[in-house]
Design an enzyme around this catalytic site. Structure first.
Site, mmCIF file in Angstrom:
data_model
loop_
_atom_site.group_PDB
_atom_site.id
_atom_site.type_symbol
_atom_site.label_atom_id
_atom_site.label_comp_id
_atom_site.label_asym_id
_atom_site.label_seq_id
_atom_site.Cartn_x
_atom_site.Cartn_y
_atom_site.Cartn_z
ATOM 1 N N TYR B 37 43.079 17.720 51.603
ATOM 2 C CA TYR B 37 42.120 17.680 50.501
ATOM 3 C C TYR B 37 40.916 18.551 50.811
ATOM 4 O O TYR B 37 40.436 18.608 51.928
ATOM 5 C CB TYR B 37 41.639 16.254 50.244
ATOM 6 C CG TYR B 37 42.619 15.444 49.442
ATOM 7 C CD1 TYR B 37 43.017 14.188 49.862
ATOM 8 C CD2 TYR B 37 43.145 15.934 48.241
ATOM 9 C CE1 TYR B 37 43.904 13.435 49.120
ATOM 10 C CE2 TYR B 37 44.041 15.196 47.504
ATOM 11 C CZ TYR B 37 44.418 13.946 47.950
ATOM 12 O OH TYR B 37 45.299 13.207 47.222
ATOM 13 N N HIS B 193 38.520 8.463 40.485
ATOM 14 C CA HIS B 193 39.186 8.957 41.682
ATOM 15 C C HIS B 193 39.298 7.884 42.759
ATOM 16 O O HIS B 193 39.667 8.189 43.896
ATOM 17 C CB HIS B 193 38.415 10.153 42.248
ATOM 18 C CG HIS B 193 38.588 11.410 41.444
ATOM 19 N ND1 HIS B 193 37.590 11.936 40.662
ATOM 20 C CD2 HIS B 193 39.652 12.238 41.290
ATOM 21 C CE1 HIS B 193 38.025 13.026 40.067
ATOM 22 N NE2 HIS B 193 39.276 13.236 40.430
ATOM 23 N N ARG B 223 41.119 24.226 39.406
ATOM 24 C CA ARG B 223 41.673 23.804 40.699
ATOM 25 C C ARG B 223 43.123 23.424 40.486
ATOM 26 O O ARG B 223 43.582 23.228 39.363
ATOM 27 C CB ARG B 223 40.882 22.644 41.298
ATOM 28 C CG ARG B 223 40.981 21.354 40.548
ATOM 29 C CD ARG B 223 40.255 20.230 41.303
ATOM 30 N NE ARG B 223 40.980 19.848 42.511
ATOM 31 C CZ ARG B 223 41.896 18.878 42.574
ATOM 32 N NH1 ARG B 223 42.207 18.200 41.491
ATOM 33 N NH2 ARG B 223 42.490 18.583 43.717
ATOM 34 N N GLU B 265 49.767 20.825 38.863
ATOM 35 C CA GLU B 265 48.789 20.776 37.773
ATOM 36 C C GLU B 265 47.789 21.897 37.952
ATOM 37 O O GLU B 265 47.145 21.985 39.001
ATOM 38 C CB GLU B 265 48.018 19.453 37.797
ATOM 39 C CG GLU B 265 48.847 18.234 37.489
ATOM 40 C CD GLU B 265 48.078 16.938 37.715
ATOM 41 O OE1 GLU B 265 46.903 16.984 38.146
ATOM 42 O OE2 GLU B 265 48.665 15.868 37.457
ATOM 43 N N TYR B 316 50.442 7.882 48.805
ATOM 44 C CA TYR B 316 49.687 7.989 47.554
ATOM 45 C C TYR B 316 50.437 8.818 46.523
ATOM 46 O O TYR B 316 50.415 8.537 45.326
ATOM 47 C CB TYR B 316 48.306 8.582 47.837
ATOM 48 C CG TYR B 316 47.489 8.821 46.589
ATOM 49 C CD1 TYR B 316 47.215 10.113 46.151
ATOM 50 C CD2 TYR B 316 47.012 7.759 45.823
ATOM 51 C CE1 TYR B 316 46.480 10.332 45.001
ATOM 52 C CE2 TYR B 316 46.280 7.973 44.677
ATOM 53 C CZ TYR B 316 46.011 9.267 44.278
ATOM 54 O OH TYR B 316 45.285 9.492 43.135
ATOM 55 N N LYS B 317 51.114 9.889 46.971
ATOM 56 C CA LYS B 317 51.841 10.740 46.027
ATOM 57 C C LYS B 317 53.222 10.185 45.687
ATOM 58 O O LYS B 317 54.000 10.820 44.975
ATOM 59 C CB LYS B 317 51.951 12.169 46.580
ATOM 60 C CG LYS B 317 50.599 12.896 46.578
ATOM 61 C CD LYS B 317 50.746 14.350 47.021
ATOM 62 C CE LYS B 317 49.403 15.050 47.140
ATOM 63 N NZ LYS B 317 48.773 15.332 45.844
#
Lengths: 186, 334, 315
Positions: B37, B193, B223, B265, B316-317
């Site tokens: 990140y 978030h 982004r 994305e 998390y993904k």
């Protein structure tokens, strides 16, 4: 997975801002004892609303008792009377204080004027993301959804607007993998 | 010249597929062999002809498919479109921005005529021809934000800027990667978030918020975000998780190349001029692993990224159940 | 750094003996960028000797992109910018402007907006009217001005606001009692004030005394004075020494000497020009730096040295 989510509120004991012109205390049954303690710190320029559907004795005369369904309307009518600079103190169960907070924000009361303190049991409201029913007084994860019957994992992502945590089907990836119920600790 | 495919599906029989051109222009997100990140927001710069970055709002061969998919999702569940009343001015800002850019960048598909407040809009791809008065909700067949986003690809969120923060006060979210507008509506930037691991402690969101609050008109930022989907499933929502969740458990060596898709994305952040709000498009591209490995070095790099991905991100993904199968599949490419 | 837009002066109207209104149209194309009420543009004004950059609030409607409208008051102690606009600018002249920027944005989620304007500080409010797209806030405006010369704005505002506009003409002894006005406001009111420093400070002070949270008090200082005693600046990295004249900002002096510093608002608000201050007492005139940062940083677009001392910058 027990890291703390930013959306999960952290709580500190409330401090009454004695410099304010007016104080409004709004609590449910679980917050009422703490409210009485705080009321002692302010003189007359305050109002106390106790939101409960049950009959309670031992309330002080300062307090207005309201049923949960009537709180919104009461606030809408009263908001014109609260002077600018009024502070609001919301005490009680987590779901209660944040739903009340959202109702105040909807009346455009500035968020800096609202302070919260969670009192009493740590039971949660859980919003089922599948059927959109809110399950109240949840103490364990997973919880069986009252709306659709799915077993919901109680996720720590919290919505102040809904006063609820997010719940999603715990065994959607593998139906057979249904974990043991665990007590929610916070 | 953009060639639109006939309608393909992102559900049920999953007829979606990418043409060779679509595969080549796919926005492969990894610059390095490791993914972490960061505040990876940067000013939008015009990309090369034909690339997904050429225009602010990319339209590709899947246009008809996505429009159809959005219509399908909204029929089943209208609450994938929500907007607070105070965002109406932002909605009109968004409609103007999209109509101007679409008609300017894809003149063969869209025509916009303006005479002061009297506008006419022609969407030749969908056979839409409407005249309306700019700013007047009643002159459109539906609310302005719904009207224009039903003719666009990707998800769209509207962020109100106030009190030194951003609030998600509206959205057309029919193809999310595992988040719910119905739940997140009204949250502040750091609140929505909330579940993201690691990034909060790194201060990523504090810095990102400062950047976003200062975005100027006509100076948008961009982004990339990525995850994976089983099947070309655009609507990977928490709402329908009971329907698609089991597919994560059905990946095997035989089907992984065909089933597993890299999901990228391209996110934009655009200052809306009159309302001072931010428009947040989330434009999703899907690519099967079989197609991905046809491109130079993509297979090798993706494998490296997955092998070095921290466990919190794997979890998390939503990759836990099948990441090893994917890593094995990619082994021949390094 | 933003690209400039080229516009031409389509009309000039005398609104008052010392106030001129300029209508600006785009030179290329037929539309200028839309903007949010409270926005300003920066005009690049060249006279024979100097380049001036002056900020003016947009008073036109954000829904009419065919032109921008600004009102320029002739400043008596003008360095030259407003003087040039009043005396030398003609219809048909072209000039460059910055795209609109807004450091005085009106929030959409307000129930009641109390607008307080002093003198030429009324201009950022003009673009709020007519209101479109259903902004639901209740608006109450109080306009303080010296004399009849402000009348042009009053009639426009009266058309839009009717009884919701209250005027206070100082030459007739009418005064705005800020404390009383604020104390009458319902909870949740947001106040927006623009005008002379005195007025803004009065509103801020009274609001604080009454317990209004800071988030409900919005202000735009309508001209941060960037001039002051001349001083010199030493640049640590190159060893160069630069003199800052009394009528230019530190930022302008740096640019004049070929030192590039990122900048945007030129008003001490956005933070873009934040520069490390290694030595020297600074006079901070910005609204950006936290107190803790003021010993180590300076915003050169508005701030200067204190008592004409020398500053050392990490440039």
């Amino acid at each position: 997975m027990h890291r703390h989510f930013f959306s999960k509120p952290k709580y500190e004991p409330l401090v009454v801002n004695t410099g304010s012109r007016y104080h409004v205390f709004i609590s449910d049954e679980q917050g009422f004892q703490r409210t009485r303690e705080l009321l002692a710190a302010v003189a007359n320029n305050c109002q106390c609303l106790l939101v409960t559907d049950s009959d309670l004795t031992g309330m002080s005369e300062n307090c207005v008792k309201l049923e949960a369904d009537h709180l919104q309307v009461y606030l809408e009518q009263q908001v014109v009377r609260f002077p600018a600079g009024s502070r609001f103190y919301l005490l009680g169960r987590e779901a209660f204080i944040w739903k009340t907070y959202s109702a105040l924000l909807a009346l455009c009361i500035p968020r800096d004027q609202c302070a919260v303190e969670r009192c009493g049991s740590i039971e949660r409201d859980v919003f089922c993301v599948h059927c959109r029913v809110i399950n109240s007084a949840v103490t364990h994860s997973p919880v069986c959804c009252e709306g659709c019957g799915r077993e919901l994992y109680v996720y720590d992502h919290f919505s102040k607007r809904l006063g609820s945590y997010m719940g999603f089907q715990v065994n959607a990836e593998c139906v057979a993998e249904l974990p043991e119920k665990e007590l929610l600790m916070s | 010249m953009l060639k639109l495919k006939p309608v393909e599906t992102y559900r049920d029989d999953f007829t979606f597929s990418n043409s060779p051109e679509a595969i080549k222009r796919f926005p492969f997100p990894f610059q390095q062999d490791e993914y972490r990140y960061s505040v990876n927001i940067e000013p939008v710069r015009k990309g090369g002809a034909g690339s997904v970055y050429e225009h602010w709002f990319d339209i590709d061969e899947h246009y008809l498919s996505e429009v159809n998919e959005r219509k399908t999702v909204l029929e089943k569940d209208p609450r994938r479109y929500m907007i607070a009343p105070h965002m109406n001015l932002a909605a009109w800002d968004a409609l103007e921005m999209l109509m101007e850019h679409f008609s300017n960048d894809y003149p063969e598909l869209f025509t916009l005529n303006k005479q002061a407040d009297n506008w006419t809009w022609h969407n030749h791809a969908l056979g839409i021809n409407d005249s309306f008065s700019f700013g007047d909700n009643d002159s459109l067949p539906m609310e302005p934000f719904a009207y224009i986003t039903r003719q666009a690809q990707g998800d769209w969120a509207l962020l109100d800027q106030r009190q030194g923060d951003l609030f998600m006060d509206g959205g057309m979210i029919t193809g999310p990667a595992d988040w719910s507008l119905a739940f997140d509506l009204g949250m502040s930037f750091k609140e929505w978030h909330g579940p993201v691991p690691m990034a909060h402690e790194m201060g990523v969101f504090d810095r990102a918020l400062k950047y976003l609050l200062n975005i100027q008109v006509d100076r948008p930022a961009r982004r990339l975000n990525w995850s994976m989907s089983i099947n070309p499933l655009l609507e990977q929502s928490p709402e329908s998780y009971p329907d698609w969740g089991h597919t994560r458990n059905e990946v095997s060596n035989d089907n992984v190349g065909h089933l597993v898709h890299l999901r990228v994305e391209v996110q934009g952040l655009h200052r809306l001029p009159r309302s001072n709000a931010l428009m947040f498009p989330i434009r999703t591209y899907l690519l099967s692993l079989n197609d991905l490995v046809t491109q130079p070095d993509w297979g090798r790099r993706l494998r490296q990224v997955l092998m070095t991905l921290p466990p919190e991100l794997v979890d998390y993904k939503g990759l836990s159940r099948y990441i090893d199968v994917v890593i094995d599949f990619l082994e021949p490419w390094g | 750094m933003n690209e400039l837009l080229r516009v031409s002066v389509a009309a000039i109207n005398q609104l008052a003996p010392d106030i001129k209104e300029f209508i600006l149209r785009p030179v290329v194309g037929s539309e200028l960028p839309a903007f949010s009420p409270g926005s300003h543009i920066i005009l690049e004004i060249h006279d024979a000797k100097n380049l001036y950059r002056n900020a003016y609030s947009l008073t036109s409607s954000p829904f009419d992109r065919s032109h921008y409208r600004i009102a320029v008051q002739l400043q008596q102690d003008s360095r030259g910018g407003s003087r040039y606009l009043h005396q030398a600018m003609s219809v048909g002249d072209q000039l460059d402007i910055s795209p609109p920027n807004n450091y005085f944005a009106f929030e959409q989620y307000n129930k009641k907006c109390l607008l307080i304007a002093g003198g030429i500080g009324v201009t950022p409010f003009m673009s709020l009217f007519p209101d479109k797209c259903g902004r639901n806030a209740d608006i109450d405006m109080h306009y303080v001005f010296r004399d009849q010369s402000q009348a042009a704005f009053v009639s426009k505002l009266r058309d839009q606001l009717g009884g919701r506009l209250s005027c206070y003409q100082r030459s007739q002894g009418q005064r705005l009692d800020v404390a009383r006005l604020l104390s009458e406001q319902p909870l949740g009111t947001h106040v927006y004030v623009c005008g002379p420093e005195r007025l803004i400070e009065d509103v801020r002070h009274q609001a604080t005394m009454l317990g209004w949270p800071e988030s409900t008090v919005h202000f735009e200082k309508f001209a941060v004075a960037t001039n002051g005693a001349p001083f010199s600046v030493r640049l640590k990295k190159t060893g160069r020494s630069i003199k800052v004249a009394e009528d230019e900002s530190l930022l302008d002096a740096l640019h004049r000497n070929g030192v590039e510093v990122r900048h945007l608002c030129r008003a001490g608000v956005c933070g873009e020009c934040k520069t490390a201050l290694l030595q020297g007492p600074a006079e901070h005139r910005d609204l950006y730096l936290a107190d803790a940062e003021k010993s180590e940083f300076i915003m050169p677009c508005v701030s200067r040295a204190r008592n004409a001392a020398e500053l050392v910058l990490d440039l």
